[in-house]
Write an enzyme that holds these catalytic residues in place. Structure first.
Site, PDB file in Angstrom:
ATOM      1  N   GLY A 176     -26.616  22.587 -36.983  1.00 27.28           N
ATOM      2  CA  GLY A 176     -26.429  22.784 -35.553  1.00 27.28           C
ATOM      3  C   GLY A 176     -25.133  23.531 -35.300  1.00 27.28           C
TER       4      GLY A 176
ATOM      5  N   SER B  64     -21.315  24.532 -34.026  1.00 32.78           N
ATOM      6  CA  SER B  64     -20.017  23.863 -34.082  1.00 32.78           C
ATOM      7  C   SER B  64     -19.839  23.054 -32.806  1.00 32.78           C
ATOM      8  CB  SER B  64     -18.905  24.914 -34.189  1.00 32.78           C
ATOM      9  OG  SER B  64     -17.628  24.303 -34.169  1.00 32.78           O
TER      10      SER B  64
ATOM     11  N   SER C 160     -21.620  20.427 -32.061  1.00 30.89           N
ATOM     12  CA  SER C 160     -22.888  19.807 -31.661  1.00 30.89           C
ATOM     13  C   SER C 160     -22.900  18.298 -31.912  1.00 30.89           C
ATOM     14  CB  SER C 160     -24.064  20.460 -32.390  1.00 30.89           C
ATOM     15  OG  SER C 160     -23.935  20.294 -33.797  1.00 30.89           O
TER      16      SER C 160
ATOM     17  N   SER D 117     -20.998  16.253 -37.635  1.00 31.10           N
ATOM     18  CA  SER D 117     -20.070  15.466 -38.440  1.00 31.10           C
ATOM     19  C   SER D 117     -19.884  14.066 -37.869  1.00 31.10           C
ATOM     20  CB  SER D 117     -18.714  16.174 -38.537  1.00 31.10           C
ATOM     21  OG  SER D 117     -18.831  17.392 -39.247  1.00 31.10           O
TER      22      SER D 117
ATOM     23  N   SER E 151     -23.409  17.870 -43.492  1.00 32.36           N
ATOM     24  CA  SER E 151     -23.233  18.357 -42.116  1.00 32.36           C
ATOM     25  C   SER E 151     -22.601  19.744 -42.175  1.00 32.36           C
ATOM     26  CB  SER E 151     -22.375  17.394 -41.292  1.00 32.36           C
ATOM     27  OG  SER E 151     -21.164  17.078 -41.957  1.00 32.36           O
TER      28      SER E 151
END
Length: 206
Positions: free
Chosen positions: A36, A38, A40, A43, A107
């Site tokens: 997805g 940055s 989103s 992480s 991720s």
């Protein structure tokens, strides 16, 4: 496709099969691939999921995009070729984790569909489970969050080739799970991931 430079190398089979290893360790390897934009929530969700699973006694490990670039992939930039190599390496690492009976949580923005598909094929050809999770968060929401200040820099022209601004993001065609973080809490997203892992046979259903 990475250039093959190694010659005169031969695969050395071990004395224990994957199934025997997993049975002895009461483990089950798989890869849960979060992709997805940055900001989103990839992480954040992966971190919360890792904690939840470890607390249940599940052997898992989180591979995070920025973290990996501090070591294994610190020699790679953000060109299309470097992004492809970044994802190829992580796919190979996740596969090794799988073989060891570890649930890999990755991720990575991984913006290009072909790169993610290559990782899936790598797992499929080895008889391993690959689950793609699309963290589907609108660009405007990601920009509002902007936890690292990267969108602001990209809009100001200080970062070139930034995904979602002047570089494309190719959303998955058929992800196993879509998480909408603008509508659901982190806890809800973690619950959805755990339910999916159970349905896939990676976890024992409660």
């Amino acid at each position: 496709m990475a250039e093959v430079k190694a010659t005169n190398v031969h695969w050395h089979e071990g004395d224990i099969s994957r199934n025997d290893r997993w049975k002895a360790l009461n483990a089950c390897g798989a890869t849960l691939w979060f992709t997805g934009l940055s900001g989103s929530g990839k992480s954040t969700i992966a971190s919360a999921l890792e904690q939840a699973l470890v607390n249940q006694g599940i052997n898992c490990y989180r591979l995070d995009g920025d973290n990996v670039r501090h070591g294994l992939n610190k020699n790679l930039g953000f060109s299309a070729d470097d992004r492809a190599e970044n994802i190829r390496r992580i796919g190979e690492v996740a596969k090794l984790f799988n073989d060891a009976g570890v649930l890999a949580l990755t991720s990575f923005i991984s913006p290009y569909r072909a790169d993610r598909d290559q990782c899936r094929e790598l797992h499929d050809s080895a008889g391993m489970t690959f689950i793609e999770v699309f963290v589907d968060t609108p660009l405007e929401v990601c920009e509002q969050r902007d936890p690292k200040g990267l969108y602001k820099k990209a809009r100001a022209g200080e970062i070139k080739g930034f995904t979602g601004i002047d570089d494309p993001y190719e959303a998955p065609n058929k992800p196993e799970l879509v998480l909408k973080t603008a509508e659901h809490s982190v806890d809800d997203c973690v619950k959805q991931c755990i339910e999916l892992l159970a349905e896939a046979g990676v976890l024992k259903k409660a």
